[in-house]
Design a protein around this motif. Structure first.
Motif, PDB file in Angstrom:
ATOM      1  N   LEU A   6       0.963  -1.107   0.006  1.00  8.90           N
ATOM      2  CA  LEU A   6       0.448   0.061   0.303  1.00  8.90           C
ATOM      3  C   LEU A   6       0.473   1.263   0.122  1.00  8.90           C
ATOM      4  O   LEU A   6       0.551   2.525  -0.392  1.00  8.90           O
ATOM      5  N   HIS A   9       2.545   1.498  -3.699  1.00  7.31           N
ATOM      6  CA  HIS A   9       1.422   1.560  -4.369  1.00  7.31           C
ATOM      7  C   HIS A   9       1.238   3.549  -4.773  1.00  7.31           C
ATOM      8  O   HIS A   9       1.458   3.997  -5.211  1.00  7.31           O
ATOM      9  N   SER A  10       1.212   3.953  -2.958  1.00 11.06           N
ATOM     10  CA  SER A  10       0.873   5.152  -2.858  1.00 11.06           C
ATOM     11  C   SER A  10       2.576   6.193  -3.109  1.00 11.06           C
ATOM     12  O   SER A  10       2.102   7.065  -3.947  1.00 11.06           O
ATOM     13  N   ARG A  13       2.518   6.399  -7.229  1.00  7.83           N
ATOM     14  CA  ARG A  13       1.661   7.342  -7.784  1.00  7.83           C
ATOM     15  C   ARG A  13       2.435   8.657  -8.150  1.00  7.83           C
ATOM     16  O   ARG A  13       2.335   9.304  -9.120  1.00  7.83           O
ATOM     17  N   ILE A 138      -7.971   8.717  -8.332  1.00  7.49           N
ATOM     18  CA  ILE A 138      -7.125   8.252  -7.005  1.00  7.49           C
ATOM     19  C   ILE A 138      -8.106   8.846  -6.510  1.00  7.49           C
ATOM     20  O   ILE A 138      -8.492  10.091  -6.424  1.00  7.49           O
ATOM     21  N   TRP A 140      -7.801  10.706  -3.771  1.00  3.91           N
ATOM     22  CA  TRP A 140      -6.949  11.895  -2.763  1.00  3.91           C
ATOM     23  C   TRP A 140      -7.483  13.047  -1.342  1.00  3.91           C
ATOM     24  O   TRP A 140      -9.377  12.196  -1.514  1.00  3.91           O
ATOM     25  N   ARG A 148      -8.238   9.260   0.972  1.00  4.53           N
ATOM     26  CA  ARG A 148      -7.332   8.586   1.704  1.00  4.53           C
ATOM     27  C   ARG A 148      -5.559   9.482   1.993  1.00  4.53           C
ATOM     28  O   ARG A 148      -5.791  10.323   0.938  1.00  4.53           O
ATOM     29  N   ASN A 150      -2.535  11.215   0.848  1.00  5.51           N
ATOM     30  CA  ASN A 150      -1.328  11.759   0.004  1.00  5.51           C
ATOM     31  C   ASN A 150      -0.009  10.537   0.215  1.00  5.51           C
ATOM     32  O   ASN A 150       0.482  10.281  -0.963  1.00  5.51           O
ATOM     33  N   ARG A 152       2.135   8.154   2.352  1.00  7.42           N
ATOM     34  CA  ARG A 152       1.842   6.550   3.612  1.00  7.42           C
ATOM     35  C   ARG A 152       3.165   6.409   4.247  1.00  7.42           C
ATOM     36  O   ARG A 152       4.213   5.997   3.480  1.00  7.42           O
TER      37      ARG A 152
END
Length: 154
Positions: A6, A9-10, A13, A138, A140, A148, A150, A152
Motif C-alpha cells: 500500500l 503503491h502510494s 503514484r 485517485i 485524493w 486517503r 497523499n 503513506r
C-alpha cells in the motif's frame, strides 16, 4: 505485506503523475513547435508507459490481498452501497485499468506514426486522456468519492 504494498503503491503514484505530466508537456510542446521527435522523446514515451505498467502490477497485487476488496467481493450486495468498498472494489480498479489501456495504446500508436508531428499529437492526446482518468480516480485527500492520505509510511 499489505501495508508495504500500500505504501509503495502510494509512493509510485507520484512517479506516475510526474512522468505523465512531463510526457504530456513534452508532447504538446513538440506538437505545437514542430520539433523533431528525438531519442529523448522516445525514452519519455517508453518509460512513462513502463512506470504506469509497474504501478498497475502493484495495484493488481494490492487488489488481490486487500481486506477492503475481499470484503467487497464476498459481500457484494451490501458493499456496493458502501462508498469506500465500492470505490476500491470496483471503480478505482476499473478506471485505472482503462487508464493503463489508454496510455498503452497511445504509446504504441505514437511509436508507429510516420511523422514527428503525428507522434507528438498522438502521444499528447492519448496520454492526456489517461492522465485525466488517473487524476479523477485517485483517492485524493480532498476527493468527494473517497479519500486517503497523499503519503503513506512503510
Amino acid at each position: 505485506m499489505y501495508v508495504t504494498l500500500l505504501a509503495l503503491h502510494s509512493l509510485i503514484r507520484w512517479v506516475v503523475l510526474a512522468g505523465l505530466l512531463f510526457a504530456v508537456f513534452r508532447a504538446y510542446q513538440g506538437w505545437f513547435t514542430n520539433r523533431k521527435f528525438s531519442r529523448f522523446d522516445h525514452s519519455i514515451r517508453h518509460w512513462t508507459a513502463t512506470v504506469v505498467h509497474i504501478q498497475f502490477l502493484l495495484g493488481i497485487a494490492l487488489y488481490a490481498i486487500s481486506p477492503l476488496v475481499d470484503y467487497f467481493l464476498h459481500n457484494f450486495r451490501e458493499a456496493v452501497h458502501q462508498r469506500d468498498a465500492r470505490f476500491f472494489g470496483m471503480e478505482h480498479s476499473l478506471m485505472m485499468l482503462l487508464a493503463v489501456v489508454v496510455i498503452t495504446i497511445g504509446s504504441a500508436k505514437a511509436k508507429r506514426r510516420p511523422t514527428d508531428i503525428e507522434k507528438y499529437r498522438t502521444m499528447a492526446v492519448w496520454f492526456t486522456i489517461g492522465l485525466l482518468i488517473i487524476l479523477t480516480s485517485i483517492p485524493w485527500i480532498f476527493s468527494p468519492f473517497t479519500n486517503r492520505p497523499n503519503f503513506r509510511s512503510f
